[in-house]
Design a protein around this motif. Structure first.
Motif, short mmCIF file in Angstrom:
data_model
loop_
_atom_site.label_atom_id
_atom_site.label_comp_id
_atom_site.label_asym_id
_atom_site.label_seq_id
_atom_site.Cartn_x
_atom_site.Cartn_y
_atom_site.Cartn_z
N VAL A 55 31.10 -23.99 -12.25
CA VAL A 55 32.25 -22.74 -11.88
C VAL A 55 31.77 -22.66 -10.52
CG1 VAL A 55 33.23 -20.78 -12.35
CG2 VAL A 55 32.69 -22.04 -14.04
N GLU A 56 31.00 -22.22 -9.89
CA GLU A 56 30.62 -21.47 -8.96
C GLU A 56 29.48 -23.04 -7.90
OE1 GLU A 56 29.07 -17.50 -8.05
OE2 GLU A 56 31.02 -16.87 -8.97
N MET A 57 30.58 -23.47 -7.14
CA MET A 57 30.06 -24.34 -6.22
C MET A 57 30.54 -24.78 -4.39
SD MET A 57 30.04 -27.79 -7.91
CE MET A 57 32.23 -27.71 -8.58
N PRO A 58 29.34 -25.02 -3.96
CA PRO A 58 30.06 -25.19 -2.16
C PRO A 58 30.92 -25.90 -1.83
CG PRO A 58 27.84 -25.85 -2.50
CD PRO A 58 28.03 -25.23 -3.43
N GLY A 59 31.94 -25.75 -0.63
CA GLY A 59 32.85 -26.88 -1.12
C GLY A 59 34.24 -26.16 -1.31
N ALA A 60 34.65 -26.09 -2.82
CA ALA A 60 35.84 -26.11 -3.97
C ALA A 60 34.97 -25.95 -4.93
CB ALA A 60 36.20 -27.30 -4.22
N ASP A 61 35.14 -24.46 -5.45
CA ASP A 61 35.31 -24.23 -6.95
C ASP A 61 34.98 -24.55 -7.84
OD1 ASP A 61 36.97 -22.95 -8.52
OD2 ASP A 61 37.62 -22.25 -6.87
N GLY A 62 34.45 -24.97 -9.25
CA GLY A 62 34.77 -25.49 -10.57
C GLY A 62 36.09 -25.93 -11.07
N ILE A 63 36.85 -25.15 -10.87
CA ILE A 63 37.83 -24.19 -11.37
C ILE A 63 38.96 -25.12 -10.70
CG2 ILE A 63 39.80 -22.87 -12.21
CD1 ILE A 63 37.18 -21.02 -13.04
N SER A 64 39.22 -24.79 -9.73
CA SER A 64 40.28 -25.78 -8.50
C SER A 64 39.86 -26.96 -8.72
CB SER A 64 39.92 -25.22 -7.78
OG SER A 64 39.28 -25.42 -6.53
N VAL A 65 38.54 -27.49 -8.55
CA VAL A 65 38.50 -28.69 -8.91
C VAL A 65 38.82 -29.42 -10.42
CG1 VAL A 65 36.63 -30.72 -8.64
CG2 VAL A 65 36.63 -29.06 -7.42
N ALA A 66 37.99 -28.94 -11.08
CA ALA A 66 39.04 -29.64 -12.42
C ALA A 66 40.71 -29.43 -12.56
CB ALA A 66 38.84 -28.32 -13.44
N ALA A 67 41.52 -28.60 -11.52
CA ALA A 67 43.32 -28.76 -11.56
C ALA A 67 43.12 -29.86 -10.85
CB ALA A 67 43.24 -27.74 -10.55
N GLN A 68 43.25 -30.12 -9.94
CA GLN A 68 42.80 -31.42 -8.89
C GLN A 68 42.71 -32.58 -10.13
OE1 GLN A 68 40.57 -31.39 -5.40
NE2 GLN A 68 41.28 -29.05 -4.90
N LEU A 69 41.15 -32.71 -10.56
CA LEU A 69 41.16 -33.89 -10.81
C LEU A 69 42.31 -34.05 -12.34
CD1 LEU A 69 39.11 -36.28 -11.34
CD2 LEU A 69 37.73 -35.10 -12.57
N HIS A 70 42.67 -32.76 -12.97
CA HIS A 70 43.68 -32.87 -13.72
C HIS A 70 44.84 -33.32 -13.78
CE1 HIS A 70 44.95 -32.12 -18.04
NE2 HIS A 70 45.90 -32.25 -17.54
N ALA A 71 45.76 -32.89 -12.48
CA ALA A 71 46.63 -33.81 -12.10
C ALA A 71 46.33 -35.15 -11.31
CB ALA A 71 46.96 -32.72 -10.60
N SER A 72 45.80 -35.86 -10.41
CA SER A 72 45.60 -37.20 -9.89
C SER A 72 44.89 -37.63 -11.84
CB SER A 72 44.15 -37.14 -9.37
OG SER A 72 42.61 -36.81 -9.54
N ARG A 73 44.08 -37.70 -12.25
CA ARG A 73 43.05 -38.45 -13.04
C ARG A 73 43.42 -37.64 -14.63
NH1 ARG A 73 39.51 -42.23 -10.96
NH2 ARG A 73 40.24 -42.78 -12.67
N PRO A 74 44.53 -37.43 -15.50
CA PRO A 74 44.40 -36.91 -16.05
C PRO A 74 43.46 -37.62 -18.03
CG PRO A 74 46.39 -38.10 -16.24
CD PRO A 74 45.45 -38.23 -14.45
#
Length: 201
Positions: A55-74
């Protein structure tokens, strides 16, 4: 063979997860990254079946990354693996497209099983956290209140927050006041602590 990408900013934890999961005959770690903003590029290079996100990472948090990934590669499954088992995190992660949410002290065998179940399209959630999430209710904060409160967490003034978020100073003050009221606290700092402890920020 289930192909895995591990994203965790703690190299020691990432290495331990890779070693443990690599012992399973049907799991293969094909990529590891230490920052949230490195995940999408690594996904394109390694084509994983399941991405394990902190969840907590530098650059971008895991939850926002999950949303981007789910949108682009469901078609890629997402399993959140975190130290921070907060109810708000679980709800936000599921809303963002994650298929599972487990804490890092999950035994290796259970973690491997969680990966397999997520890969099959099943939902996997730490039982204790699921119960806590159901009993604690949803975040009372609106998206804008959460954004303003999050922006205030570095000690910025209302004016600085207003400039950063392109809002009026009065609007920022109103959102901060509403967040303080909804969290049942007395100050901005207390509201931030309360929201963070629930995983709402």
């Amino acid at each position: 063979m289930i192909r895995l990408l591990l994203a965790d900013d703690q190299a020691l934890v990432r290495g331990a997860l890779a070693a443990l999961l690599g012992l399973e005959s049907d799991l293969e770690v094909v990529a590891e990254v230490g920052r949230g903003d490195e995940v999408l590029d690594a996904v394109e290079r390694s084509s994983p079946d399941v991405v394990l996100l902190d969840v907590e990472m530098p650059g971008a948090d895991g939850i926002s990354v999950a949303a981007q990934l789910h949108a682009s590669r469901p078609e890629i499954r997402i399993l959140m693996v975190t130290t921070f088992g907060r109810p708000g995190y679980l709800r936000r992660a599921i809303d963002a497209g994650a298929s599972g949410f487990v804490v890092k002290d999950t035994p290796a065998r259970e973690l491997a099983d969680a990966v397999r179940r997520v890969h099959l399209g099943l939902r996997v959630v730490d039982p204790a956290l699921a119960t806590e999430t159901l009993t604690s209710g949803i975040s009372p904060l609106t998206a804008r209140e959460r954004e303003v409160l999050s922006a205030a967490s570095d000690g910025s003034t209302a004016g600085a927050i207003a400039a950063r978020l392109h809002l009026s100073e009065g609007t920022v003050r109103n959102h901060l006041s509403a967040a303080i009221g909804k969290t049942g606290t007395r100050t901005r700092a207390e509201a931030i602590r309360a929201a963070e402890s629930q995983g709402w920020l």
